[in-house]
Design a protein around this motif. Structure first.
Motif, mmCIF file in Angstrom:
data_model
loop_
_atom_site.group_PDB
_atom_site.id
_atom_site.type_symbol
_atom_site.label_atom_id
_atom_site.label_comp_id
_atom_site.label_asym_id
_atom_site.label_seq_id
_atom_site.Cartn_x
_atom_site.Cartn_y
_atom_site.Cartn_z
ATOM 1 N N UNK A 56 23.722 -12.729 32.961
ATOM 2 C CA UNK A 56 23.020 -14.016 33.033
ATOM 3 C C UNK A 56 21.919 -14.005 31.992
ATOM 4 N N UNK A 57 21.885 -15.047 31.149
ATOM 5 C CA UNK A 57 20.865 -15.146 30.104
ATOM 6 C C UNK A 57 20.225 -16.530 30.133
ATOM 7 N N UNK A 58 18.904 -16.550 29.973
ATOM 8 C CA UNK A 58 18.200 -17.827 29.825
ATOM 9 C C UNK A 58 17.717 -17.946 28.388
ATOM 10 N N UNK A 59 18.103 -19.037 27.746
ATOM 11 C CA UNK A 59 17.657 -19.325 26.390
ATOM 12 C C UNK A 59 16.748 -20.554 26.413
ATOM 13 N N UNK A 60 16.223 -20.927 25.265
ATOM 14 C CA UNK A 60 15.264 -22.035 25.222
ATOM 15 C C UNK A 60 15.863 -23.334 25.757
ATOM 16 N N UNK A 61 17.113 -23.598 25.404
ATOM 17 C CA UNK A 61 17.700 -24.886 25.761
ATOM 18 C C UNK A 61 18.891 -24.795 26.703
ATOM 19 N N UNK A 62 19.306 -23.590 27.052
ATOM 20 C CA UNK A 62 20.494 -23.476 27.908
ATOM 21 C C UNK A 62 20.495 -22.145 28.661
ATOM 22 N N UNK A 63 21.358 -22.092 29.683
ATOM 23 C CA UNK A 63 21.621 -20.862 30.428
ATOM 24 C C UNK A 63 23.041 -20.413 30.090
ATOM 25 N N UNK A 64 23.232 -19.104 30.026
ATOM 26 C CA UNK A 64 24.545 -18.567 29.715
ATOM 27 C C UNK A 64 24.933 -17.568 30.811
ATOM 28 N N UNK A 65 26.033 -17.885 31.516
ATOM 29 C CA UNK A 65 26.517 -17.019 32.591
ATOM 30 C C UNK A 65 27.929 -16.583 32.248
ATOM 31 N N UNK A 66 28.191 -15.281 32.381
ATOM 32 C CA UNK A 66 29.536 -14.750 32.179
ATOM 33 C C UNK A 66 29.976 -14.031 33.441
ATOM 34 N N UNK A 67 31.207 -14.297 33.851
ATOM 35 C CA UNK A 67 31.702 -13.681 35.072
ATOM 36 C C UNK A 67 33.204 -13.491 35.048
ATOM 37 N N UNK A 68 33.739 -13.121 36.208
ATOM 38 C CA UNK A 68 35.180 -12.860 36.334
ATOM 39 C C UNK A 68 35.700 -13.465 37.627
ATOM 40 N N UNK A 69 36.982 -13.846 37.578
ATOM 41 C CA UNK A 69 37.636 -14.346 38.779
ATOM 42 C C UNK A 69 37.439 -15.833 39.003
ATOM 43 N N UNK A 70 38.085 -16.311 40.074
ATOM 44 C CA UNK A 70 38.013 -17.741 40.413
ATOM 45 C C UNK A 70 38.127 -17.839 41.932
#
Length: 422
Positions: free
Chosen positions: A365-379
């Motif tokens: 999980x990353x927080x940037x100035x203008x957006x969040x970025x989440x990487x994961x697996x599965x559904x």
């Protein structure tokens, strides 16, 4: 074939546990395809009558159902019928020659119509459980998958059904996706060849949970729902699940209020969020939580996924802050904020939407100035059978019994009729 008169449930008591199995009929609310509608169209093929057996519904005619003064009104080119708050349409015989279509989607069996929330018409299909499953299996998995995989899905779906019949079941992913009388030959064969078979533990049917993909590691039921942990839901590496990594890029600002000119005509209608695929589920969830009126999401000004996690490495908690505008019925626009701090992660995922925030198995999980970025697996939740994992097992020649044993270890496949004799 006998005529469907009403919902008829058999109550079976086994091993000091009472559970309900519909030997004849299951009731399922239709929401997935229908949505929330104040008007519906229906057509019938074959003779259908009202519950009293007196009033016929004309074949090959489009009938419109609408709500008027607390009653359901049926109209067509030649007549109007006031049908009170609810009514049931019943086929003369239960067979594939008697079909009822609701908003052009076909169903077998009887159909009840009720008024929901004072304004929506809610159809409720009453259909034999095995035929219900024929409408579930090809919508829960691909009907082109191997027969053994489809059989495993049929067992999981049948077992899930009989253990959830005390719930107000519908046709969405909240229970099982049900497509009505849109059957597929291979899926129907899987249902027929496993007729009456369920998954049991200590001679009782289990809650046969399943999800699309567990991301390579299964989850225990206790970590997902408020219920006792079961040994047949272990946390273990899944050697068959294809992992299915996903990435969610979520913009913080969805609307720039400084660019809004409220003096312009239709200014509200022209407001468009940056990511409708995320904001639409968010708005629906906010409406369900009591925020009535038209909603526009301004920003997701805070989002955080806590580093604490379960043994499976699925996230436990998180926080979110949503800022939005809400236009009331009289036209007043108000600014609202909803903030959840350090809450269970399953409070947050539905706000963002399960189609984009696909699971709780989060790698980063990353927080940037203008957006969040989440990487994961599965559904999905990851408990029980992985549908994609089952498909790979089927491709490799495993039987449906192998698949069930792998994803529900320690369980036994039994026929309901045999259990009733014990």
């Amino acid at each position: 074939m006998k005529r469907i008169i009403a919902l008829f449930l058999f109550v079976v008591v086994m091993a000091s546990q009472e559970y309900v199995y519909a030997n004849e009929i299951i009731k399922v609310k239709l929401k997935n395809h229908i949505g929330d509608k104040e008007k519906l169209t229906i057509q019938v093929r074959g003779r259908y009558t009202l519950l009293d057996g007196i009033e016929d519904i004309k074949e090959d005619v489009t009938h419109v159902l609408s709500v008027r003064k607390g009653s359901i009104l049926l109209t067509n080119q030649n007549e109007k019928l006031d049908l009170n708050k609810s009514f049931v349409l019943i086929p003369d015989q239960y067979d594939e020659e008697h079909v009822i279509s609701v908003n052009n989607k076909k169903y077998l069996g009887a159909m009840e119509f009720t008024i929901e929330d004072g304004k929506y018409i809610r159809p409720i299909n009453q259909v034999p459980i095995e035929d219900y499953l024929k409408g579930v299996v090809p919508f829960e998995v691909y009907p082109s998958w191997k027969l053994e995989t489809l059989k495993a899905q049929a067992l999981a779906a049948r077992t899930y059904t009989i253990t959830h019949m005390d719930k107000d079941m519908d046709d969405t992913i909240q229970f099982q996706v049900y497509g009505g009388y849109e059957w597929h030959e291979q899926a129907s064969k899987a249902v027929e060849e496993t007729k009456g078979e369920i998954i049991t533990f200590n001679n009782k049917p289990i809650n046969a949970y399943y999800s699309a993909s567990n991301g390579g590691v299964t989850e225990n039921n206790e970590n997902v729902w408020d219920e006792a942990a079961e040994s047949y839901f272990p946390i273990k590496i899944d050697h068959f699940d294809p992992i299915q990594p996903w990435t969610l890029n979520l913009q913080k600002a969805q609307l720039l209020l400084k660019d809004v000119d409220v003096t312009r005509m239709y200014w509200w209608e022209k407001l468009q969020e940056k990511e409708p695929s995320i904001t639409e589920p968010m708005k629906k969830r906010l409406t369900k939580q009591g925020f009535e009126g038209d909603i526009k999401i301004v920003s997701i000004s805070n989002l955080d996924i806590a580093s604490d996690h379960y043994e499976s490495h699925r996230a436990k908690k998180g926080s979110i802050k949503i800022e939005f505008l809400r236009r009331l019925i009289e036209g007043t626009v108000v600014y609202e904020v909803v903030e959840l701090k350090d809450v269970a992660i399953d409070w947050i995922r539905p706000l963002i939407g399960g189609s984009t925030f696909r699971s709780y198995l989060i790698d980063s999980f990353e927080e940037h100035d203008q957006y969040y970025l989440i990487k994961g697996r599965g559904f999905g939740h990851g408990v029980g059978m992985s549908q994609w994992g089952a498909s790979i097992m089927g491709d490799r020649g495993y039987t449906y019994r192998d698949i069930i044993n792998y994803y529900y270890p320690g369980t036994t496949i039994k026929k309901i009729a045999d259990m009733q004799k014990e």
